[in-house]
Design an enzyme around this catalytic site. Structure first.
Site, PDB file in Angstrom:
ATOM      1  N   GLU A 155       1.066  13.114  -3.248  1.00 35.20           N
ATOM      2  CA  GLU A 155       1.101  13.438  -1.827  1.00 35.20           C
ATOM      3  C   GLU A 155       2.005  14.659  -1.719  1.00 35.20           C
ATOM      4  O   GLU A 155       3.203  14.578  -1.981  1.00 35.20           O
ATOM      5  CB  GLU A 155       1.658  12.275  -1.005  1.00 35.20           C
ATOM      6  N   ASP A 169       1.670   2.784  -5.496  1.00 30.28           N
ATOM      7  CA  ASP A 169       2.358   3.835  -4.746  1.00 30.28           C
ATOM      8  C   ASP A 169       3.718   4.040  -5.399  1.00 30.28           C
ATOM      9  O   ASP A 169       4.472   3.079  -5.582  1.00 30.28           O
ATOM     10  CB  ASP A 169       2.526   3.386  -3.285  1.00 30.28           C
ATOM     11  N   HIS A 228      -2.828   5.637   6.042  1.00 27.03           N
ATOM     12  CA  HIS A 228      -1.901   4.821   6.841  1.00 27.03           C
ATOM     13  C   HIS A 228      -0.952   5.667   7.690  1.00 27.03           C
ATOM     14  O   HIS A 228      -0.185   5.120   8.471  1.00 27.03           O
ATOM     15  CB  HIS A 228      -1.083   3.923   5.908  1.00 27.03           C
ATOM     16  N   ASP A 229      -0.972   6.987   7.509  1.00 24.62           N
ATOM     17  CA  ASP A 229      -0.100   7.875   8.290  1.00 24.62           C
ATOM     18  C   ASP A 229      -0.861   8.648   9.362  1.00 24.62           C
ATOM     19  O   ASP A 229      -0.272   9.490  10.050  1.00 24.62           O
ATOM     20  CB  ASP A 229       0.555   8.915   7.364  1.00 24.62           C
ATOM     21  N   ASP A 234      -0.897 -10.015   2.569  1.00 24.02           N
ATOM     22  CA  ASP A 234      -0.188 -10.294   1.314  1.00 24.02           C
ATOM     23  C   ASP A 234      -1.126 -10.143   0.113  1.00 24.02           C
ATOM     24  O   ASP A 234      -2.314  -9.870   0.272  1.00 24.02           O
ATOM     25  CB  ASP A 234       0.429 -11.701   1.375  1.00 24.02           C
ATOM     26  N   ASP A 251       4.300   9.409  -3.584  1.00 23.69           N
ATOM     27  CA  ASP A 251       4.765   9.660  -2.231  1.00 23.69           C
ATOM     28  C   ASP A 251       5.584  10.955  -2.143  1.00 23.69           C
ATOM     29  O   ASP A 251       6.501  11.157  -2.946  1.00 23.69           O
ATOM     30  CB  ASP A 251       5.649   8.463  -1.824  1.00 23.69           C
ATOM     31  N   ASP A 287      -4.050 -11.714   5.523  1.00 26.10           N
ATOM     32  CA  ASP A 287      -2.952 -12.678   5.413  1.00 26.10           C
ATOM     33  C   ASP A 287      -3.498 -13.997   4.862  1.00 26.10           C
ATOM     34  O   ASP A 287      -4.425 -14.560   5.432  1.00 26.10           O
ATOM     35  CB  ASP A 287      -2.342 -12.883   6.809  1.00 26.10           C
TER      36      ASP A 287
HETATM   37  C1  GLC Z   1       4.850   9.363   2.924  1.00 30.85           C
HETATM   38  C2  GLC Z   1       4.200   8.045   3.275  1.00 30.85           C
HETATM   39  C3  GLC Z   1       4.700   7.611   4.612  1.00 30.85           C
HETATM   40  C4  GLC Z   1       6.187   7.419   4.527  1.00 30.85           C
HETATM   41  C5  GLC Z   1       6.890   8.665   4.005  1.00 30.85           C
HETATM   42  C6  GLC Z   1       8.267   8.341   3.542  1.00 30.85           C
HETATM   43  O1  GLC Z   1       4.472  10.376   3.764  1.00 30.85           O
HETATM   44  O2  GLC Z   1       2.809   8.165   3.211  1.00 30.85           O
HETATM   45  O3  GLC Z   1       4.078   6.444   5.068  1.00 30.85           O
HETATM   46  O4  GLC Z   1       6.709   7.093   5.779  1.00 30.85           O
HETATM   47  O5  GLC Z   1       6.230   9.219   2.885  1.00 30.85           O
HETATM   48  O6  GLC Z   1       8.227   7.555   2.393  1.00 30.85           O
HETATM   49 CA    CA Z   2       1.171 -13.640   4.593  1.00 30.84          CA
END
Ligand code: GLC
Ligand code: CA
Length: 555
Positions: free
Chosen positions: A255, A98, A327-328, A29, A200, A21
């Protein structure tokens, strides 16, 4: 096998909200990212995958996009983005965006138009169906974030499909106008100079026309057979490739939930003109006690079986991507290693060795290079993630499972484990923000932080740096053929990599016990190019310390 720059790269994933941040509002950010590019340069990565930074109401932290060509206000401005891109390029670092185009936000202009009653140009941009029996959803499908996958819309008087939250309506890819919009938008970003896309849930964009009830697992019907790897998926990706991707020198990764090695050869085949590589999920999913939620660890033979299958089956025909977490997913060291103070460092380095010496492009998730751990959640109020919040309601508050049984499972797997702020130093809030962080900082930041790691030559950080450097030095790390040894061993992950004139032996111990192994004849006396312990590998017999890992190299 073709040699390409993206096979030789290491990718670092940034989840911007939690990275750095710059202005004290508690939210990471773009300026924060720019300020840490030198750190990433020192680590030695080649590419950044940036989780979504587009305008979004943040129902799913940016994976619900309301304008693909604007930057989320909280993250900064388009000028900040351009500056970040230029500063990254100056340092030889590429940026992958992404691409979230299975769905948009329900606040996207297309959806706002689409839900209008009157016939309008956007009416067919999403997947609308009449209800069943008066007031029932069109079928029994469940969405990934709980509840039905269908939402009734008062305005249009119909149901729309949302495989994720109800604020993430699925786009109708069968409509050529939708595809054109997406391809134009991608071109716009490519013209800006970005270096690729992480796509994604791209395996879910093509749905069957017929939408019957799905087989009921857990609570709802499974849309999988009708929505995953659907009938036109490869047609659409080839069209995307022809119209956009082939015109630029990009790195692309899909993905792809539901992918198998057979399908990966289509999605990411050497000559299929779709994507460069895909993320498979076999090693991180599917064995939960309650849906995906579980407190059990997978066995090492299971893990080795899966990873080896992918190594062997894609060899020479398609390209792997390698990851332990993102992140998942929960933190790698907590899930596959041992995050107790005694073994955290050793096991984090061991996991890194195991992954980075395989064939494929490795991904490092922010903080993994510090050995960051899962978060010690205390109460459901600690959750920020829509998936965890909904799951707790759906399984626990409903009375299906007791809190006692469910709590260890959800805290073990929650995506929020990966989303606590990057621990930069031992000052307040781990140096992430001068304000109040949007999500709690892991209390172990005094011991685990980038400042300390960078200062200590034996840290997890420097170990990752060495692994990345090895990839640049030895072609066998990138291109060598993989072979698993000791497939039945529950504690040791051992494999070789072989090119014409180079060979590696990779030994990783997944146990806190000591173990003795015998080196294969041809590696006795070979050069040790990396190890996480102070040990000698010159004799036939080697006694491994807990979580030891080493790599031997011979010509
Ligand atoms: C993918 C992303 C995840 C998101 C989902 C819906 O799996 O990695 O974070 O919640 O798609 O977009
Ligand atoms: Ca910030």
């Amino acid at each position: 096998m073709k040699h390409t720059w993206w096979k030789e790269s290491v990718i670092y994933q940034i989840y911007p909200r939690s990275f750095m941040d710059s202005n004290g509002d508690g939210i990471g950010d773009l300026k924060g990212i720019t300020s840490r590019l030198d750190y990433l340069k020192e680590l030695g990565i080649d590419v950044i995958w940036l989780s979504p930074v587009y305008q979004s109401p943040n129902d799913d932290n940016g994976y619900d996009i309301s304008d693909y060509q604007a930057i989320m206000e909280e993250f900064g401005t388009m000028e900040d983005f351009d500056e970040m891109l230029a500063e990254a390029h100056k340092r030889g670092i590429r940026i992958v965006m992404d691409l979230v185009v299975n769905h948009t936000s329900d606040e996207h202009r297309w959806f706002v138009e689409s839900r209008k009653k009157e016939d309008n140009p956007y009416h067919d941009y999403y997947i609308w169906r009449e209800g069943k029996d008066g007031n029932q959803p069109p079928n029994n499908w469940g969405g990934s974030f709980g509840g039905s996958a269908w939402q009734y819309d008062e305005e249009r008087g119909m149901y729309y499909l949302h495989l994720f939250s109800k604020k993430q309506p699925d786009l109708n890819w069968d409509n050529p106008a939708v595809r054109k919009e997406v391809f134009d938008m991608m071109t716009w970003w490519c013209e800006k100079g970005i270096d690729g896309f992480r796509m994604d849930v791209i395996s879910m964009i093509s749905k069957t026309k017929e939408m019957p009830d799905g087989e009921v697992h857990d609570l709802y019907g499974d849309p999988g057979p009708y929505c995953v790897n659907g009938p036109n998926i490869h047609t659409y990706l080839r069209e995307m490739n022809e119209k956009v991707l082939s015109k630029y020198d990009l790195i692309t990764v899909g993905e792809t939930p539901g992918v198998t090695p057979e399908l990966a050869k289509l999605y990411a085949g050497e000559d299929t003109h779709e994507l460069n590589m895909v993320f498979q999920f076999d090693h991180v999913g599917g064995n939960g006690k309650y849906g995906k939620w579980t407190d059990e660890k997978v066995s090492l033979t299971f893990l080795k079986g899966i990873l080896s299958k992918w190594q062997t089956e894609l060899y020479g025909t398609a390209w792997n991507s390698l990851y332990w977490d993102n992140h998942d997913q929960p933190r790698a060291v907590s899930r596959f290693g041992n995050d107790s103070p005694k073994y955290r460092e050793a096991s984090a380095k061991m996991l890194a060795t195991c992954l980075h010496m395989m064939q494929g492009t490795p991904y490092i998730y922010q903080g993994e290079e510090l050995g960051m751990t899962n978060y010690p959640f205390q109460t459901p109020a600690d959750f920020r993630d829509i998936e965890s919040i909904n799951a707790y309601k759906e399984w626990c508050e409903s009375g299906l499972v007791s809190h006692e049984l469910f709590w260890p499972c959800i805290t073990n797997i929650s995506r929020d484990n990966a989303r606590t702020p990057v621990q930069w130093d031992d000052s307040e809030n781990a140096g992430f923000t001068t304000g109040t962080p949007w999500i709690q900082v892991n209390p172990n930041y005094k011991e685990i932080n980038a400042k300390a790691e960078v200062a200590d030559p034996n840290s997890v950080f420097h170990y990752y740096r060495k692994l990345i450097a090895l990839r640049k030095k030895y072609p066998v790390v990138v291109y060598g053929k993989y072979e698993l040894l000791l497939p039945e061993d529950e504690e040791l992950f051992v494999y070789t990599r072989t090119c014409e004139d180079e060979k590696l032996l990779v030994v990783c111990s997944f146990t806190e016990q000591e173990r003795t192994i015998e080196l294969p004849e041809e590696f006795i006396g070979a050069e040790c190019i990396i190890s996480n312990m102070d040990n000698s590998y010159e004799q036939k017999e080697v006694t491994l310390k807990p979580y030891e890992a080493f790599v031997l190299y011979r010509k």
